[in-house]
Design an enzyme around this catalytic site. Structure first.
Site, PDB file in Angstrom:
ATOM      1  N   MET A  30       0.847  -1.198   0.000  1.00 18.44           N
ATOM      2  CA  MET A  30       0.000   0.000   0.000  1.00 18.44           C
ATOM      3  C   MET A  30       0.881   1.247   0.000  1.00 18.44           C
ATOM      4  O   MET A  30       0.417   2.342   0.346  1.00 18.44           O
ATOM      5  CB  MET A  30      -0.934  -0.012   1.205  1.00 18.44           C
ATOM      6  CG  MET A  30      -1.889  -1.201   1.175  1.00 18.44           C
ATOM      7  SD  MET A  30      -3.383  -0.969   2.145  1.00 18.44           S
ATOM      8  CE  MET A  30      -2.719  -0.718   3.758  1.00 18.44           C
ATOM      9  N   GLY A  31       2.149   1.079  -0.337  1.00 21.54           N
ATOM     10  CA  GLY A  31       3.041   2.235  -0.428  1.00 21.54           C
ATOM     11  C   GLY A  31       3.576   2.676   0.918  1.00 21.54           C
ATOM     12  O   GLY A  31       3.561   1.902   1.885  1.00 21.54           O
ATOM     13  N   HIS A  34       9.061   1.242   3.376  1.00 17.38           N
ATOM     14  CA  HIS A  34      10.135   1.269   4.372  1.00 17.38           C
ATOM     15  C   HIS A  34      10.972   0.009   4.156  1.00 17.38           C
ATOM     16  O   HIS A  34      10.698  -0.779   3.226  1.00 17.38           O
ATOM     17  CB  HIS A  34       9.569   1.364   5.788  1.00 17.38           C
ATOM     18  CG  HIS A  34       8.505   0.349   6.093  1.00 17.38           C
ATOM     19  ND1 HIS A  34       8.743  -1.002   6.111  1.00 17.38           N
ATOM     20  CD2 HIS A  34       7.179   0.492   6.391  1.00 17.38           C
ATOM     21  CE1 HIS A  34       7.630  -1.645   6.412  1.00 17.38           C
ATOM     22  NE2 HIS A  34       6.655  -0.768   6.578  1.00 17.38           N
ATOM     23  N   GLY A  36      11.003  -2.758   5.519  1.00 24.25           N
ATOM     24  CA  GLY A  36      10.242  -4.016   5.504  1.00 24.25           C
ATOM     25  C   GLY A  36       9.810  -4.355   4.080  1.00 24.25           C
ATOM     26  O   GLY A  36      10.027  -5.475   3.594  1.00 24.25           O
ATOM     27  N   HIS A  37       9.210  -3.380   3.403  1.00 26.47           N
ATOM     28  CA  HIS A  37       8.809  -3.592   2.006  1.00 26.47           C
ATOM     29  C   HIS A  37      10.028  -3.921   1.142  1.00 26.47           C
ATOM     30  O   HIS A  37       9.982  -4.801   0.283  1.00 26.47           O
ATOM     31  CB  HIS A  37       8.148  -2.332   1.435  1.00 26.47           C
ATOM     32  CG  HIS A  37       6.905  -1.903   2.137  1.00 26.47           C
ATOM     33  ND1 HIS A  37       6.865  -0.782   2.948  1.00 26.47           N
ATOM     34  CD2 HIS A  37       5.649  -2.409   2.144  1.00 26.47           C
ATOM     35  CE1 HIS A  37       5.634  -0.636   3.417  1.00 26.47           C
ATOM     36  NE2 HIS A  37       4.874  -1.607   2.950  1.00 26.47           N
ATOM     37  N   GLY A 148       4.913 -10.178   4.260  1.00 33.67           N
ATOM     38  CA  GLY A 148       5.729 -10.036   5.455  1.00 33.67           C
ATOM     39  C   GLY A 148       5.132 -10.777   6.642  1.00 33.67           C
ATOM     40  O   GLY A 148       3.911 -10.795   6.830  1.00 33.67           O
ATOM     41  N   LYS A 150       5.206  -9.768   9.479  1.00 31.83           N
ATOM     42  CA  LYS A 150       4.598  -8.720  10.311  1.00 31.83           C
ATOM     43  C   LYS A 150       3.068  -8.849  10.339  1.00 31.83           C
ATOM     44  O   LYS A 150       2.436  -8.600  11.358  1.00 31.83           O
ATOM     45  CB  LYS A 150       5.014  -7.362   9.732  1.00 31.83           C
ATOM     46  CG  LYS A 150       4.205  -6.161  10.160  1.00 31.83           C
ATOM     47  CD  LYS A 150       4.716  -5.638  11.461  1.00 31.83           C
ATOM     48  CE  LYS A 150       4.004  -4.412  11.964  1.00 31.83           C
ATOM     49  NZ  LYS A 150       2.875  -3.913  11.257  1.00 31.83           N
ATOM     50  N   GLN A 154      -2.767 -12.218   8.117  1.00 30.75           N
ATOM     51  CA  GLN A 154      -3.057 -11.993   6.696  1.00 30.75           C
ATOM     52  C   GLN A 154      -2.420 -13.103   5.842  1.00 30.75           C
ATOM     53  O   GLN A 154      -3.060 -13.647   4.936  1.00 30.75           O
ATOM     54  CB  GLN A 154      -2.501 -10.621   6.311  1.00 30.75           C
ATOM     55  CG  GLN A 154      -2.629 -10.257   4.854  1.00 30.75           C
ATOM     56  CD  GLN A 154      -2.164  -8.824   4.613  1.00 30.75           C
ATOM     57  OE1 GLN A 154      -2.805  -7.881   5.054  1.00 30.75           O
ATOM     58  NE2 GLN A 154      -1.059  -8.658   3.947  1.00 30.75           N
ATOM     59  N   VAL A 177      10.969  -6.926   9.619  1.00 27.84           N
ATOM     60  CA  VAL A 177      12.121  -6.029   9.752  1.00 27.84           C
ATOM     61  C   VAL A 177      11.819  -5.047  10.886  1.00 27.84           C
ATOM     62  O   VAL A 177      10.721  -4.471  10.951  1.00 27.84           O
ATOM     63  CB  VAL A 177      12.395  -5.272   8.434  1.00 27.84           C
ATOM     64  CG1 VAL A 177      13.534  -4.273   8.608  1.00 27.84           C
ATOM     65  CG2 VAL A 177      12.726  -6.266   7.325  1.00 27.84           C
TER      66      VAL A 177
HETATM   67  P1  AMP Z   1       1.477  -2.837   3.526  1.00 29.34           P
HETATM   68  O1  AMP Z   1       2.035  -1.827   2.562  1.00 29.34           O
HETATM   69  O2  AMP Z   1       1.462  -2.379   4.940  1.00 29.34           O
HETATM   70  O3  AMP Z   1       0.184  -3.441   3.048  1.00 29.34           O
HETATM   71  O4  AMP Z   1       2.517  -4.018   3.525  1.00 29.34           O
HETATM   72  C1  AMP Z   1       2.905  -4.661   2.336  1.00 29.34           C
HETATM   73  C2  AMP Z   1       3.693  -5.894   2.670  1.00 29.34           C
HETATM   74  O5  AMP Z   1       4.845  -5.535   3.426  1.00 29.34           O
HETATM   75  C3  AMP Z   1       2.891  -6.881   3.522  1.00 29.34           C
HETATM   76  O6  AMP Z   1       3.145  -8.192   3.061  1.00 29.34           O
HETATM   77  C4  AMP Z   1       3.456  -6.660   4.896  1.00 29.34           C
HETATM   78  O7  AMP Z   1       3.373  -7.800   5.725  1.00 29.34           O
HETATM   79  C5  AMP Z   1       4.903  -6.336   4.575  1.00 29.34           C
HETATM   80  N1  AMP Z   1       5.514  -5.627   5.698  1.00 29.34           N
HETATM   81  C6  AMP Z   1       5.037  -4.531   6.345  1.00 29.34           C
HETATM   82  N2  AMP Z   1       5.840  -4.195   7.378  1.00 29.34           N
HETATM   83  C7  AMP Z   1       6.855  -5.097   7.381  1.00 29.34           C
HETATM   84  C8  AMP Z   1       8.011  -5.304   8.192  1.00 29.34           C
HETATM   85  N3  AMP Z   1       8.295  -4.495   9.216  1.00 29.34           N
HETATM   86  N4  AMP Z   1       8.823  -6.342   7.903  1.00 29.34           N
HETATM   87  C9  AMP Z   1       8.551  -7.178   6.866  1.00 29.34           C
HETATM   88  N5  AMP Z   1       7.481  -7.032   6.063  1.00 29.34           N
HETATM   89  C10 AMP Z   1       6.646  -6.020   6.305  1.00 29.34           C
END
Ligand code: AMP
Length: 295
Positions: A30-31, A34, A36-37, A148, A150, A154, A177
């Site tokens: 979802m943009g 960081h 993690g992405h 992730g 995290k 999901q 991360v």
């Molecule tokens: P989001 O943009 O929040 O929907 O996250 C997109 C993807 O990034 C999802 O698969 C999340 O689980 C993963 N993600 C978000 N935060 C982290 C993190 N801190 N470490 C690893 N993956 C992450």
């Protein structure tokens, strides 16, 4: 890196690599990217010939209008980071492209979605996630999709969905991360004031405390949970939940006799945060091993 905004241009861009047998990886986001992405992109880059990243703030999965409206958005920054990390194709559709007029279908996974995040965010949250993920998987038709740890509930729900709908792809789960102090990276951390950020550390501390308790021989889930709740409250955080569950069913456990997932959700100020950790009998494991055990 190429940016495409429609399903037609996405499919056209992927037609040739698909014809020549290239392995296609998808990283849904979802943009507000960081590290993690970026770790997901890096893993996809290592394993795939073509890396597609989707960037779509999905209105259907937000249970609060203010959370959707206030979600951090900066496509130019995200595009620059994605290109640098090795994304080949950025798919950034409009809401109308994903949900055209007349859209009337919901993909819903039962059972796994009614607890934890589902209980607090409502059934609509996971319906929004599973519907958009099904659509993204149909649009991109990747060989591998990256998520992730995290957001482990999901991943568990999507694993069920992929199995139940016979989707021909592999799911890869990447470790959470964290900042050096333990805080799990999240796009929502940007909303935390310095004082709230300090309090937010209690989530990862409580999870680590639970892992240490198990490593020290504690097996009683109620005792571990009680200790974690006390630690959170001492930090001024009242969690929505802190649960110990079986990794595959997400059902609460009474005792830690095999690897168990500890999950926590809490509001810190106005920001809702989630985190989790796999508790193993040998103690807290390095993140890479954690995800292997679950995948
Ligand atoms: P989001 O943009 O929040 O929907 O996250 C997109 C993807 O990034 C999802 O698969 C999340 O689980 C993963 N993600 C978000 N935060 C982290 C993190 N801190 N470490 C690893 N993956 C992450």
């Amino acid at each position: 890196m190429n940016t495409v905004r429609t399903v037609a241009t996405l499919r056209a861009a992927l037609a040739e690599p698909r014809r020549t047998g290239a392995r296609i990886g998808l990283v849904p986001t979802m943009g507000a990217l960081h590290a993690g992405h970026l770790s997901l992109i890096e893993r996809a880059r290592q394993q795939c010939d073509v890396v597609v990243m989707s960037l779509f703030v999905n209105p259907a999965q937000f249970n609060e209008a203010s959370d959707f409206a206030g979600y951090p958005r900066d496509e130019a920054r995200d595009a620059a980071l994605a290109a640098e990390a090795g994304v080949d194709l950025l798919f950034a559709p409009s809401v109308e492209e994903v949900y055209p007029p007349g859209f009337a279908t919901t993909v819903s996974v039962s059972g796994l979605t009614d607890r934890l995040e589902g209980a607090y965010r409502g059934q609509g949250h996971f319906d929004g996630v599973t519907t958009v993920v099904t659509k993204l998987l149909n649009m991109v038709a990747p060989d591998v999709v990256y998520f992730g740890h995290k957001d482990i509930q999901q991943v568990t729900v999507i694993r069920r969905l992929v199995l139940d709908l016979d989707l021909p792809l592999r799911i890869e789960t990447c470790p959470t991360v964290r900042n050096a102090d333990g805080l799990a990276l999240s796009s929502r951390n940007a909303h935390l004031s310095p004082a709230e950020r300090d309090r937010a550390l209690s989530l990862s501390r409580a999870l680590r405390g639970a892992a240490d308790a198990v490593a020290g021989g504690e097996r009683d889930a109620a005792a571990i949970r009680g200790q974690a709740l006390a630690a959170l409250r001492a930090a001024g955080v009242e969690p929505e939940y802190f649960e110990l569950v079986a990794p595959d069913t997400l059902e609460p456990v009474d005792a830690v006799e095999r690897p168990v997932l500890a999950l926590v959700a809490a509001r810190v100020g106005r920001t809702r945060l989630i985190d989790n950790q796999l508790l193993t009998l040998a103690g807290s494991q390095a993140p890479a091993r954690q995800s292997e055990l679950i995948t």
